[in-house]
Design an enzyme around this catalytic site. Sequence first.
Site, PDB file in Angstrom:
ATOM      1  N   ARG A 189      30.900 102.950  -7.761  1.00 32.63           N
ATOM      2  CA  ARG A 189      30.555 103.675  -6.542  1.00 32.63           C
ATOM      3  C   ARG A 189      30.697 105.167  -6.777  1.00 32.63           C
ATOM      4  O   ARG A 189      31.795 105.730  -6.739  1.00 32.63           O
ATOM      5  CB  ARG A 189      31.435 103.191  -5.382  1.00 32.63           C
ATOM      6  N   HIS A 323      26.587  92.802  -0.333  1.00 33.80           N
ATOM      7  CA  HIS A 323      27.684  93.709  -0.001  1.00 33.80           C
ATOM      8  C   HIS A 323      27.151  95.076   0.440  1.00 33.80           C
ATOM      9  O   HIS A 323      27.756  96.114   0.179  1.00 33.80           O
ATOM     10  CB  HIS A 323      28.622  93.870  -1.203  1.00 33.80           C
ATOM     11  N   SER A 355      23.446  92.833   5.176  1.00 29.57           N
ATOM     12  CA  SER A 355      23.049  93.884   4.223  1.00 29.57           C
ATOM     13  C   SER A 355      21.726  94.525   4.631  1.00 29.57           C
ATOM     14  O   SER A 355      20.664  93.914   4.557  1.00 29.57           O
ATOM     15  CB  SER A 355      22.947  93.374   2.787  1.00 29.57           C
ATOM     16  N   GLY A 356      21.835  95.748   5.099  1.00 31.42           N
ATOM     17  CA  GLY A 356      20.665  96.540   5.454  1.00 31.42           C
ATOM     18  C   GLY A 356      20.261  96.493   6.903  1.00 31.42           C
ATOM     19  O   GLY A 356      19.313  97.176   7.297  1.00 31.42           O
TER      20      GLY A 356
END
Length: 430
Positions: A189, A323, A355-356
């Site tokens: 990340r 995720h 997700s999204g």
Amino acid sequence: MTSPSVGRAAQSSVYRAGALGTRPWVPVAPVRLERAARRAMSRRAWAYVAGSAGTEATAAANRAAFDRWHLVPRVLRDVATRDLSTEVLGRHRDTPLVLAPMGAMGLVRGDADVAVARAAAAAGVPYVASTQASAPMEETARAVDGAEWWFQLYWSKDDELVTSLVRRAEAAGASALVVTLDTHVLGWRARDLDLGHLPFARGEGIAQYTSDPVFVDLVRRRAAAAVASGPRPRPTPAALATLASIARRHPGRSFAERLRSPLPRAAVETFLDVFSRSDLTWDHLAWLRERTRLPIVLKGIQHADDAERALDAGVDGVVVSNHGGRQVDGAVGALDALPAVVARVDGRVPVLFDSGVRGGADVAKALALGADLVGLGRPWAYGLAVGGSEGVDEVLRNVLAELDLTMALVGVRTVRDLRDDDVLVPATGR
């Protein structure tokens, strides 16, 4: 939730207030909500919540996947009343939403998990409490006051700790266990790495652990060993700031006592050692089944073959999820993975999705592609940043209102009707 006016009522309240000079205090448009949340958060909090893995291509793929499907409005159908309710895992539910688990939300707001749990309970939406919550699950249970909530499990290296967390969830009244499979190591990340910031290393997001008797015993043993090894080198100013952060978040009688105690630092070091394990296999699910009566739902399924293996293992549901793009850069968009998993499962267990998702039309598309429940993630975190529990409530109201109006405008009356073949088509044509 059967109503002729869930969406219209939400619209009407906004427009009537607007006529008197008042605009929504929690932005309705997803882009404006995100901007407002960014202004409300610290740099570290924003990087952790909004960031994804690597170049963030997977997060972009999640959104692009929604654009590859088009809703087809149908007219002259009686949709005067709509029913948003559904039945999943043996329970009737007023809406097809769940609040997806998000860890370390104390970065966003001090009362994060309790505030979110209250808003979810008020909306009749199950809150999935994270293992990495900033408050113990027992506080979450009290906050929902009898409403449904689930517990999300990160599988620790310590089997006794896993058993203890699961038993606490049962005792506190969780109605399902969501086992997250895609985070046995943290993804790369970049936003967090650029800031050198991992919330757990500062004591944030480990309240489920520091409130657990098995974990506390591990910490005490580690602290005793550290004391026996003699004094540590003189800490730097940055290390002292981190120690203060750890001490503030550790349970105890006073900040001064916690600052002097070896336990808070030992708790962080112990957590970093036992957080997760990468040697889990399908065979371990039998071990977990022996230790809980709760329905087991596997989160992080992105391939139909894994869905089949989950069914063979006897789980009670699966969650198609990547995720939120936070783990693997360049991975498949979650919505792109959904149809194959739904086809393979073929109704044998519920298929959930996250997700999204940014709004009610996204929820409608996921439901049309076969999801039984849809998880909302970052939008509720943004609402939390802007307005606490009331902010989460506003976000939920807006998503459900848009879902209701979208159903009306595409000509369906129930969530199940969204699965009709003529409601959704690939963007390339019919």
